[in-house]
Design a protein around this motif. Structure first.
Motif, PDB file in Angstrom:
ATOM      1  N   LEU A 129     -10.049 -10.010 -17.658  1.00  0.00           N
ATOM      2  CA  LEU A 129      -8.677  -9.941 -18.175  1.00  0.00           C
ATOM      3  C   LEU A 129      -7.863 -11.106 -17.627  1.00  0.00           C
ATOM      4  O   LEU A 129      -7.078 -11.724 -18.339  1.00  0.00           O
ATOM      5  CB  LEU A 129      -8.042  -8.591 -17.800  1.00  0.00           C
ATOM      6  CG  LEU A 129      -6.592  -8.396 -18.232  1.00  0.00           C
ATOM      7  CD1 LEU A 129      -6.422  -8.559 -19.744  1.00  0.00           C
ATOM      8  CD2 LEU A 129      -6.085  -7.010 -17.820  1.00  0.00           C
ATOM      9  N   ASN A 137      -6.003  -2.247 -24.185  1.00  0.00           N
ATOM     10  CA  ASN A 137      -7.005  -2.272 -23.116  1.00  0.00           C
ATOM     11  C   ASN A 137      -7.344  -0.815 -22.826  1.00  0.00           C
ATOM     12  O   ASN A 137      -6.439  -0.012 -22.612  1.00  0.00           O
ATOM     13  CB  ASN A 137      -6.404  -2.944 -21.857  1.00  0.00           C
ATOM     14  CG  ASN A 137      -7.335  -2.903 -20.653  1.00  0.00           C
ATOM     15  OD1 ASN A 137      -7.029  -2.294 -19.627  1.00  0.00           O
ATOM     16  ND2 ASN A 137      -8.472  -3.539 -20.767  1.00  0.00           N
ATOM     17  N   HIS A 147      -7.735  -2.696 -14.176  1.00  0.00           N
ATOM     18  CA  HIS A 147      -7.126  -3.666 -15.089  1.00  0.00           C
ATOM     19  C   HIS A 147      -5.639  -3.856 -14.774  1.00  0.00           C
ATOM     20  O   HIS A 147      -5.141  -4.987 -14.810  1.00  0.00           O
ATOM     21  CB  HIS A 147      -7.356  -3.262 -16.551  1.00  0.00           C
ATOM     22  CG  HIS A 147      -8.770  -3.514 -17.001  1.00  0.00           C
ATOM     23  ND1 HIS A 147      -9.800  -2.646 -16.732  1.00  0.00           N
ATOM     24  CD2 HIS A 147      -9.334  -4.567 -17.650  1.00  0.00           C
ATOM     25  CE1 HIS A 147     -10.932  -3.144 -17.217  1.00  0.00           C
ATOM     26  NE2 HIS A 147     -10.681  -4.307 -17.783  1.00  0.00           N
TER      27      HIS A 147
END
Ligand code: BGC
Length: 420
Positions: A317, A336, A353
């Motif tokens: 990412l 996501n 993330h």
């Protein structure tokens, strides 16, 4: 739940959201996709969201998000070529009004993979008339719906082309390189013109696409052919669209062939950049595979694979955010998420993330929003109903929604990290 008291990195106007798409939640009797996948025969209305939307929007309030990305089902709004369904338009206006009443910023996607059946039958993307048809829909929507500032014209334009024109697995089901290039030109022409239409009606609008970005790696590092494939895929999938927004030209280049240049009216026609990020893909040269490429997901870092077999690779990412930062625009992670029956896996995926986003903010990257995919379990394209991306679990027999721990955890992340 105890809220940590550490220095807050996320700006106060950071958009904490979830993302959905209309068809995946509510189906549509008039969509091309309804007949495409027989798994929908028994569940044409999927989660029943079209009728249960008020209850579902309430879930957003419970989560504490301040933004919501959703799409309009074009085939409900324009079920026949010359028929507009005013009730369907009013329905989506009600969605927006409810969001506003909850102080949730709507981000509306005009096109998320599905089309009215008449469009696909008569004017698919490789025909010039597709442009006029899509723009007429855009203008109708933008001139009618009130209260939307953030717009996504196309969700994952490259995925539309890959599935519909190169692999032939999604409508219109072609494997035709020349037509794929015409379709690319027409879709991006639509983006450029839709950008102007949206700004004409809403001068302070923010417009983008949601581009699917992935990290690529050679299957075998020592193999020069695998490395060449990685470079080609990375250029094409991640960078060529960024370049096109900067120059107005797509350069399509494959190894050992001449580059093709396609002019498109999109130079600077973008106000932020939407990124859908899920995974890393390993590539190897294999003469027996289509176009000589074999794709594989490998659990290299021990983060595991999702239920769809995708590698969990949070560091990717950061990579794609850095690639996109070349545009010097606000960046939004417009999707996501993870397909998993295991809530703990979901929580781990989300935390890792979001940690990356936090690190990127600390490093000065201009990230303005994070949208988790997705709110409730839904229909996953060509994979059916048992692919569980939702923060809320859906029982497809009773249509009841049950929060998973991932919903509680997302609410906690929002509370503990935001300065809202
Ligand atoms: C798409 C979604 C899809 C998700 C998971 C994204 O590429 O925009 O519609 O459900 O990936 O596959």
């Amino acid at each position: 739940m105890k809220v940590q008291n550490k220095k807050k990195i996320f700006p106060s106007d950071f958009q904490w959201g979830v993302a959905t798409s209309a068809f995946q939640l509510e189906g549509s009797p008039h969509a091309d996709w309804t007949n495409w996948d027989s798994c929908l025969n028994n569940k044409p209305l999927i989660t029943g969201h079209y009728n249960l939307f008020r209850e579902d929007l309430k879930l957003l309030k419970d989560l504490g998000v301040n933004a919501y990305r959703f799409s309009l089902e074009w085939s409900r709004i324009q079920p026949r070529e010359y028929t507009w369904d005013e009730e369907a338009i009013a329905h989506y206006q009600e969605v927006i009004d409810i969001l506003r009443s909850y102080s949730i910023e709507p981000m509306v996607t005009l096109h998320h993979f599905t089309h009215p059946r008449w469009f696909m039958e008569r004017h698919p993307w490789h025909r010039t008339a597709s442009i006029e048809k899509f723009l007429r829909f855009t203008e109708r929507i933008v001139s009618t719906l009130k209260g939307v500032r953030y717009w996504i014209t196309f969700n994952e334009p490259y995925v539309i082309l890959l599935g519909g024109y190169l692999e032939g697995v999604t409508p219109p089901g072609l494997r035709d390189v020349p037509r794929s290039l015409v379709a690319l030109k027409n879709i991006f022409t639509c983006h450029g013109k839709a950008y102007d239409i949206i700004h004409r009606y809403i001068p302070d609008a923010q417009v983008s696409v949601a581009h699917n970005m992935s990290v690529f790696a050679p299957w075998k590092r020592w193999n020069p052919l695998d490395r060449l494939l990685k470079k080609t895929a990375n250029y094409f999938y991640n960078h060529s669209i960024i370049n096109a927004f900067q120059t107005g030209v797509f350069i399509v280049k494959f190894p050992f062939s001449r580059a093709v240049e396609i002019e498109v009216p999109i130079k600077d026609k973008i106000d932020f950049f939407g990124i859908n990020y899920y995974t890393r893909i390993h590539l190897r040269f294999n003469p027996f595979k289509k176009m000589g490429v074999e794709l594989r997901h490998m659990d290299i870092d021990g983060n595991g694979l999702t239920n769809l077999g995708w590698e969990i690779h949070p560091r990717g990412l950061e990579k794609v955010l850095r690639y996109a930062s070349r545009l010097n625009l606000p960046l939004f992670i417009t999707e996501n998420g993870i397909a998993s029956h295991d809530t703990e896996e979901k929580v781990k995926y989300m935390k890792k993330h979001v940690d990356i986003v936090e690190r990127c903010l600390r490093d000065g990257l201009n990230v303005r929003g994070y949208f988790y995919w997705t709110l409730i379990d839904n229909y996953e394209w060509l994979q059916g109903l048992d692919v569980r991306f939702g923060l809320y679990r859906v029982d497809f027999e009773t249509l009841t929604r049950t929060p998973t721990f991932a919903a509680t955890y997302y609410a906690y992340i929002i509370q503990s990290r935001s300065n809202m």
